[in-house]
Design a protein around this motif. Structure first.
Motif, PDB file in Angstrom:
ATOM      1  N   GLN A   1       0.845  -1.183   0.000  1.00 10.42           N
ATOM      2  CA  GLN A   1       0.000   0.000   0.000  1.00 10.42           C
ATOM      3  C   GLN A   1       0.883   1.236   0.000  1.00 10.42           C
ATOM      4  O   GLN A   1       1.608   1.489   0.955  1.00 10.42           O
ATOM      5  CB  GLN A   1      -0.920   0.008   1.237  1.00 10.42           C
ATOM      6  CG  GLN A   1      -1.851  -1.183   1.328  1.00 10.42           C
ATOM      7  CD  GLN A   1      -2.930  -1.151   0.250  1.00 10.42           C
ATOM      8  OE1 GLN A   1      -3.424  -0.087  -0.099  1.00 10.42           O
ATOM      9  NE2 GLN A   1      -3.311  -2.320  -0.234  1.00 10.42           N
ATOM     10  N   ASP A   2       0.842   1.994  -1.076  1.00 12.41           N
ATOM     11  CA  ASP A   2       1.597   3.244  -1.137  1.00 12.41           C
ATOM     12  C   ASP A   2       0.753   4.371  -0.564  1.00 12.41           C
ATOM     13  O   ASP A   2      -0.457   4.225  -0.359  1.00 12.41           O
ATOM     14  CB  ASP A   2       1.997   3.547  -2.583  1.00 12.41           C
ATOM     15  CG  ASP A   2       3.262   4.398  -2.681  1.00 12.41           C
ATOM     16  OD1 ASP A   2       3.668   4.971  -1.652  1.00 12.41           O
ATOM     17  OD2 ASP A   2       3.838   4.474  -3.781  1.00 12.41           O
ATOM     18  N   THR A   3       1.382   5.513  -0.307  1.00 16.00           N
ATOM     19  CA  THR A   3       0.667   6.644   0.279  1.00 16.00           C
ATOM     20  C   THR A   3      -0.229   7.353  -0.735  1.00 16.00           C
ATOM     21  O   THR A   3      -1.157   8.060  -0.365  1.00 16.00           O
ATOM     22  CB  THR A   3       1.668   7.656   0.861  1.00 16.00           C
ATOM     23  OG1 THR A   3       2.611   8.035  -0.159  1.00 16.00           O
ATOM     24  CG2 THR A   3       2.436   7.021   2.019  1.00 16.00           C
ATOM     25  N   SER A   4       0.054   7.170  -2.020  1.00 19.18           N
ATOM     26  CA  SER A   4      -0.769   7.724  -3.101  1.00 19.18           C
ATOM     27  C   SER A   4      -0.327   7.039  -4.386  1.00 19.18           C
ATOM     28  O   SER A   4       0.536   6.162  -4.364  1.00 19.18           O
ATOM     29  CB  SER A   4      -0.584   9.253  -3.211  1.00 19.18           C
ATOM     30  OG  SER A   4       0.736   9.568  -3.596  1.00 19.18           O
ATOM     31  N   GLY A  56       3.292   7.749  -4.572  1.00 23.61           N
ATOM     32  CA  GLY A  56       3.637   8.069  -3.197  1.00 23.61           C
ATOM     33  C   GLY A  56       5.063   7.730  -2.831  1.00 23.61           C
ATOM     34  O   GLY A  56       5.955   7.642  -3.683  1.00 23.61           O
ATOM     35  N   VAL A  57       5.265   7.515  -1.517  1.00 24.26           N
ATOM     36  CA  VAL A  57       6.602   7.313  -0.969  1.00 24.26           C
ATOM     37  C   VAL A  57       7.288   6.101  -1.600  1.00 24.26           C
ATOM     38  O   VAL A  57       8.451   6.168  -2.010  1.00 24.26           O
ATOM     39  CB  VAL A  57       6.531   7.153   0.560  1.00 24.26           C
ATOM     40  CG1 VAL A  57       7.887   6.762   1.125  1.00 24.26           C
ATOM     41  CG2 VAL A  57       6.055   8.443   1.205  1.00 24.26           C
TER      42      VAL A  57
END
Length: 216
Positions: free
Chosen positions: A92-95, A98-99
């Motif tokens: 799961q990425d932050t967006s 993402g990070v």
């Protein structure tokens, strides 16, 4: 160069071994006919029984209608392979970028001398080089105090966009017309209300029908 399936499969295997330690499973690779997106990763998102999401049924897609140099085509493929690596690992990425994505992008760029970016925007040179004639449904909007904007509508969205754009605040003038002028190739075909500012009025003026030259 224009993308083709055989080339993409060969480069996928090469980059999988070099940049991802051969950790990526074989994936469907398709060509798409987009002029606004160079690459895309399609997948199914399925809800887990006890919460969260599972990602599967991946398809990696690269446009076949944009003439890219080889380095850009490879970087576009690598961009989508990073997405594939993250999602196929069920991380799961932050967006969307993402990070995790940025860490992998920077690592590959640094280690292998690549130039992967979050997104690719066409340069003015690339925009001017697209001289193919295509039919466009165009709206030119003049907003206060005196700013010009262009919207190129997808045919299926024309009625809705015409209704929404006509209700914008601050309209001084608005004209719809059909054009085959290559100048309008530079604008994405919109399905949602979007206004793209005109940076060079002389180029727009040259592309307008004679009956609309008074817009400027």
């Amino acid at each position: 160069m224009m993308a083709d399936i055989e080339y993409l499969r060969i480069r996928f295997d090469h980059f999988n071994a070099m940049c991802f330690g051969s950790s990526l499973k074989p994936v469907r690779i398709e060509l798409m006919r987009s002029r606004t997106q160079l690459g895309q990763l399609r997948y199914m998102r399925r809800k887990k029984l006890f919460g969260g999401w599972r990602y599967d049924d991946f398809t990696l897609r690269i446009t076949s209608v944009v003439d890219m140099d080889e380095a850009l085509l490879e970087d576009t493929l690598l961009h989508e392979m990073i997405h594939y690596s993250i999602l196929s690992s069920q991380k799961q990425d932050t967006s969307a970028h993402g990070v995790l994505f940025r860490q992998m992008m920077e690592e590959i760029n640094t280690r292998f001398g690549r130039h992967i970016t979050i997104s690719h925007r066409k340069s003015e040179e690339e925009k001017n080089a697209d001289t193919r004639e295509r039919e466009h449904l165009v709206c030119v909007t003049r907003l206060r105090p005196d700013r010009l904007f262009v919207t190129v509508s997808a045919k299926t969205a024309y009625r809705r966009l015409r209704r929404v754009l006509s209700s914008l605040d601050g309209i001084l003038e608005q004209k719809w017309f059909v054009s085959h002028d290559p100048y309008f190739n530079r604008f994405p075909r919109s399905r949602t209300p979007k206004l793209y500012p005109v940076k060079d009025r002389e180029k727009l003026n040259a592309a307008l029908p004679e009956s609309l030259s008074d817009l400027l």
